[in-house]
Design an enzyme around this catalytic site. Structure first.
Site, PDB file in Angstrom:
ATOM      1  N   ASP A   1       0.957  -1.146  -0.060  1.00 49.57           N
ATOM      2  CA  ASP A   1      -0.039   0.219  -0.072  1.00 49.57           C
ATOM      3  C   ASP A   1       0.925   1.124   0.074  1.00 49.57           C
ATOM      4  O   ASP A   1       2.138   1.185   0.317  1.00 49.57           O
ATOM      5  CB  ASP A   1      -0.838  -0.097   1.067  1.00 49.57           C
ATOM      6  CG  ASP A   1      -2.021   0.992   0.900  1.00 49.57           C
ATOM      7  OD1 ASP A   1      -2.058   1.773   0.069  1.00 49.57           O
ATOM      8  OD2 ASP A   1      -2.936   0.981   1.759  1.00 49.57           O
ATOM      9  N   TRP A   2       0.374   2.336  -0.146  1.00 49.15           N
ATOM     10  CA  TRP A   2       1.280   3.617  -0.717  1.00 49.15           C
ATOM     11  C   TRP A   2       2.001   3.747   0.646  1.00 49.15           C
ATOM     12  O   TRP A   2       1.728   4.273   1.746  1.00 49.15           O
ATOM     13  CB  TRP A   2       0.361   4.696  -1.092  1.00 49.15           C
ATOM     14  CG  TRP A   2       0.153   4.545  -2.748  1.00 49.15           C
ATOM     15  CD1 TRP A   2       0.588   5.719  -3.755  1.00 49.15           C
ATOM     16  CD2 TRP A   2       0.098   3.694  -3.548  1.00 49.15           C
ATOM     17  NE1 TRP A   2       0.506   5.155  -4.724  1.00 49.15           N
ATOM     18  CE2 TRP A   2       0.138   3.897  -4.937  1.00 49.15           C
ATOM     19  CE3 TRP A   2      -0.014   2.236  -3.363  1.00 49.15           C
ATOM     20  CZ2 TRP A   2       0.006   3.356  -6.101  1.00 49.15           C
ATOM     21  CZ3 TRP A   2      -0.250   1.370  -4.716  1.00 49.15           C
ATOM     22  CH2 TRP A   2      -0.165   1.895  -5.810  1.00 49.15           C
TER      23      TRP A   2
END
Ligand code: BGC
Length: 786
Positions: free
Chosen positions: A272-273
């Site tokens: 995830d970012w």
């Protein structure tokens, strides 16, 4: 570039990229062989590396491929490997609607939120939605949609529940599989997320989810397992949080042992970012791609390999998986996207799917409105009637061209609306919005960070407008029916607060005074719940004549609601989560970050851990007793049970039969519409294991479901539901195995988890499937047991 240089670049590129009847292929070994350590490292960490001198051009270039996309991979131009584009999800494609110096628009369809889609219990319909969405992904030049999101609704207050599907792993997994099949049928990819245990937003980037191995297997990994095995998403997105002390993106046990070795997953995993801490560990764990790429990840990987802490072979393996992914994409295959998807056709898809996922919670002959629309005047109450919410906030939001408002939807269906009431509300809404803007402006001046946050966070819903009693009495005389909309909005970064679960005083007063005034005139009141998650209903549900949970229904919301109100569509949605009486009734509420205002640090990492319970770590003490597994097994009263939803039709179940083939059990039943309107029914099959109390199992668990076609009055359909004997297993931690206990199992055909219409029985043989003993909690957890 000089001619000679151009020629040699093209020549090298052609050496590694070949054409075959199946399309272009990549010679992965050859490419890996040619890449330097630094190139390979760039390649696994995306293009968000602003720090690397000379690479800013790369960021700029890839950012402008599809403006507003979440990220890209690192291009290897000289080898013919383009940057592919990744964009959110899940309620539609999230890209910018406008581009600098370009008069064209790039709007995407805002489809219903995930919770609504799951509430249809209709896998074919979800697949159709996925098909339409995937077409926009492809036609706007995106390669991978960062969706679906399948985390379990562990607690009603998780801020992102609206993106997720259910408290039940089977519903979540099957819905996700259908969505993936639909999107990927276009030849673009999906990214099932957030793998896994991302069940709270508070301190999401650092919090440690402490969970028993049994709950990990039976509940939290199950939807991923089902969807991955059924539908093979091109990518998996690991989660931000830790699982039993280790970041999911750094957990080899999760990303390699379980995902690849046990489930046979062949695709690529991305973070995830900005998720996780140690780039080298992420690469080692099998987290192939680190998105969007951070400075320290680059040095961690390069240093890791130079020092021998990380093997170059691990990096090569990840590079090869990313190349496999790129090879499949439309961008690599040279697809010429149009930037002109058929938005009109997709509007019809979202309108229809939204109507099918709405859940009729109560109906005392109030719906459908039977009078002719042209002869019916509706009085619309509630702020949200005039600011109808299409979806939640954060990365799950979509840049849509329009949202059909509730008044417009009703007008489109031919109804008249109380104009003076509407005008009063329009003024009130405009004033509240102006006040909110001023408040934001002032806050931004104090702290510029607020500006960034504001773009992501939900705007709090204003207090309900006061209605003058005398005016209300007149309105009740003049209109034929009252609709009241209650709205709730939530999103990424923030969990909901308890006050968001309960009604405000103004809302309660609005419901009681409108009901009193209209009932006095012998007229009906209908409440619409324009929500992304569960709210309190027990204290007021006796007041109105009907309650329709419309969820957040996407851009055609007003039309979809009107379709249900007129009876053009008979509601057939059912709840995919239990609606408790009080918030604290859910056992998980004891271990959930209630009313904590998180410290935001937009660089991603929350404030350093101070060992706070439910912030830095959360003990999942409820174990497997989440949702109906808790409420039903412990005999707790609820407001609306799991699987519940009314219809305008009425169904009778008869002639239930069971066929036990050993490895597989089939249950069939006749469903007859004995009502006056047409409708579809969801048939739910629960299984009760023998001696569930002694064996600490839920009283019953959903094992299959099916939706009938539209049945006209008197029409009958025989439906068949199939369960594999192996799926009756519970997870036994001592043996580290899925164990099916021998004995007589009851098969319960129900229309909700608490409304069982037929019970059958089958003798099941014992069986056991060993798996790896992984992801164990570091310390013993105090667990609830029956
Ligand atoms: C969210 C993801 C999303 C990613 C890219 C993160 O903040 O948690 O769901 O896909 O951003 O926008």
């Amino acid at each position: 570039m000089k001619m000679k240089q151009l020629f040699s670049t093209a020549l090298i590129a052609s050496l590694f990229v070949a054409c075959s009847p199946q399309g272009k292929t990549i010679d992965k070994q050859e490419i890996i062989h040619k890449l330097s350590l630094e190139d390979k490292t760039h390649f696994v960490i995306g293009t968000g590396m602003e720090h690397v001198d000379g690479n800013n051009a790369v960021i700029g270039a890839t950012k402008s491929i599809v403006p507003g996309a979440a990220g890209t991979t690192y291009p290897l131009d000289s080898l013919g490997i383009p940057a592919i584009v990744l964009a959110d999800g899940p309620a539609g494609l999230r890209i910018n609607a406008h581009r600098k110096g370009d008069s064209a628009t790039y709007y995407c369809t805002h489809f219903p939120i995930g919770t609504l889609l799951a509430s249809t219990w209709n896998q074919e319909l979800v697949e159709e939605v996925g098909k339409a969405m995937g077409n926009e992904v492809k036609e706007y030049g995106v390669d991978v949609l960062l969706a679906p999101a399948v985390n379990i609704h562990r607690n009603p207050l998780n801020g992102r529940n609206f993106e997720y599907y259910s408290e039940d792993p089977l519903v979540a997994g099957k819905t996700a599989a259908a969505y993936i099949r639909g999107v990927q049928s276009n030849g673009v990819g999906t990214s099932i997320k957030h793998f896994a245990f991302n069940n709270q937003e508070t301190n999401r980037m650092n919090t440690d989810a402490r969970i028993s191995q049994r709950a990990i297997r039976e509940l939290y990994l199950k939807p991923f397992e089902i969807a991955i095995k059924d539908a093979e998403p091109w990518t998996v997105m690991s989660a931000y949080n830790k699982i039993n002390g280790i970041y999911t993106s750094e957990s080899k046990e999760l990303l390699t042992t379980i995902l690849r070795e046990e489930w046979g997953y062949k695709g690529a995993v991305m973070t995830d970012w900005f998720g996780g801490k140690d780039g080298a560990k992420q690469v080692w764990a099998g987290n192939d791609m680190l998105q969007p790429g951070k400075e320290e990840q680059f040095s961690a990987i390069v240093d890791g390999i130079k020092s021998g802490k990380l093997k170059e072979a691990d990096l090569d393996r990840n590079v090869s998986r990313i190349l496999n992914l790129i090879e499949k994409t439309p961008r690599f295959q040279g697809y010429r996207y149009s930037n002109k998807p058929d938005l009109k056709a997709h509007a019809a898809v979202t309108r229809q799917s939204a109507a099918e996922g709405m859940v009729l919670l109560k109906n005392n002959n109030a719906l459908p409105l039977c009078t002719k629309p042209a002869k019916t005047q509706i009085a619309l109450y509630g702020y949200s009637s005039y600011d109808f919410i299409a979806g939640g906030t954060g990365s799950g939001n979509v840049n849509h061209a329009y949202v059909v408002s509730l008044p417009d939807g009703l007008k489109n269906a031919g109804y008249k609306i109380d104009k003076s009431l509407q005008n009063a509300y329009i003024k009130y809404v405009a004033k509240c919005q102006a006040d909110e803007e001023m408040r934001l402006e002032a806050a931004k001046k104090k702290d510029p960070k607020v500006a960034m946050l504001a773009a992501f966070l939900p705007t709090p819903r204003p207090t309900e407008m006061e209605i003058d009693t005398q005016q209300l009495a007149v309105q009740a005389q003049e209109s034929d029916v009252a609709l009241i909309t209650l709205g709730r909005i939530s999103g990424e970064f923030l969990d909901r607060k308890q006050e968001d679960f309960y009604l405000t005083q103004a809302e309660s007063k609005l419901i009681s005074s409108v009901c009193q005034a209209y009932h006095k005139e012998g007229k009906k009141v209908i409440v619409l719940l324009n929500v992304g998650g569960v709210i309190e209903t027990a204290s007021w549900k006796h007041l109105p004549d009907a309650i329709l949970c419309t969820w957040q229904a996407g851009q055609e919301g007003g039309n979809s609601v009107a379709d249900v109100i007129t009876g053009a569509v008979s509601p057939s949605g059912k709840l995919t989560m239990t609606w408790p009486i009080a918030f604290s009734d859910a056992y998980s509420s004891r271990n959930f970050p209630i009313d904590i205002i998180p410290d935001f640090d937009l660089k991603g990492q929350g404030k350093k851990g101070t060992g706070r319970k439910n912030v830095d770590y959360t003990n999942y003490e409820e174990d497997i007793y989440v949702g109906y597994r808790y409420f039903d097994s412990f005999g707790k009263q609820v407001s609306f049970p799991f699987g519940f939803g009314l219809s305008y039709a009425q169904f009778r179940y008869s002639d239930a039969k069971i066929d036990n083939k050993g490895d597989e059990i089939s249950v069939s039943v006749d469903v007859k519409n004995i009502g006056k309107a047409a409708g579809k029914e969801v048939v739910e099959l629960y299984v009760a294991a023998p001696n569930s109390l002694e064996r600490n199992k839920p009283t019953h668990e959903l094992k299959a479901y099916v939706k009938t076609r539209t049945l006209k009055p008197n029409e009958k359909q025989t439906v068949t539901l199939t369960v594999k004997a192996a799926d009756l297993a519970s997870f036994n931690e001592t043996k580290s195995a899925w164990v099916v206990d021998e004995g007589a199992y009851r098969f319960l055909l129900g229309t909700s988890s608490r409304d069982i219409r037929a019970t059958l029985s089958a003798d099941i043989k014992a069986r056991e499937t060993k798996v790896n003993n992984v992801l164990a909690p570091k310390e013993k957890l105090e667990l609830l047991r029956r």
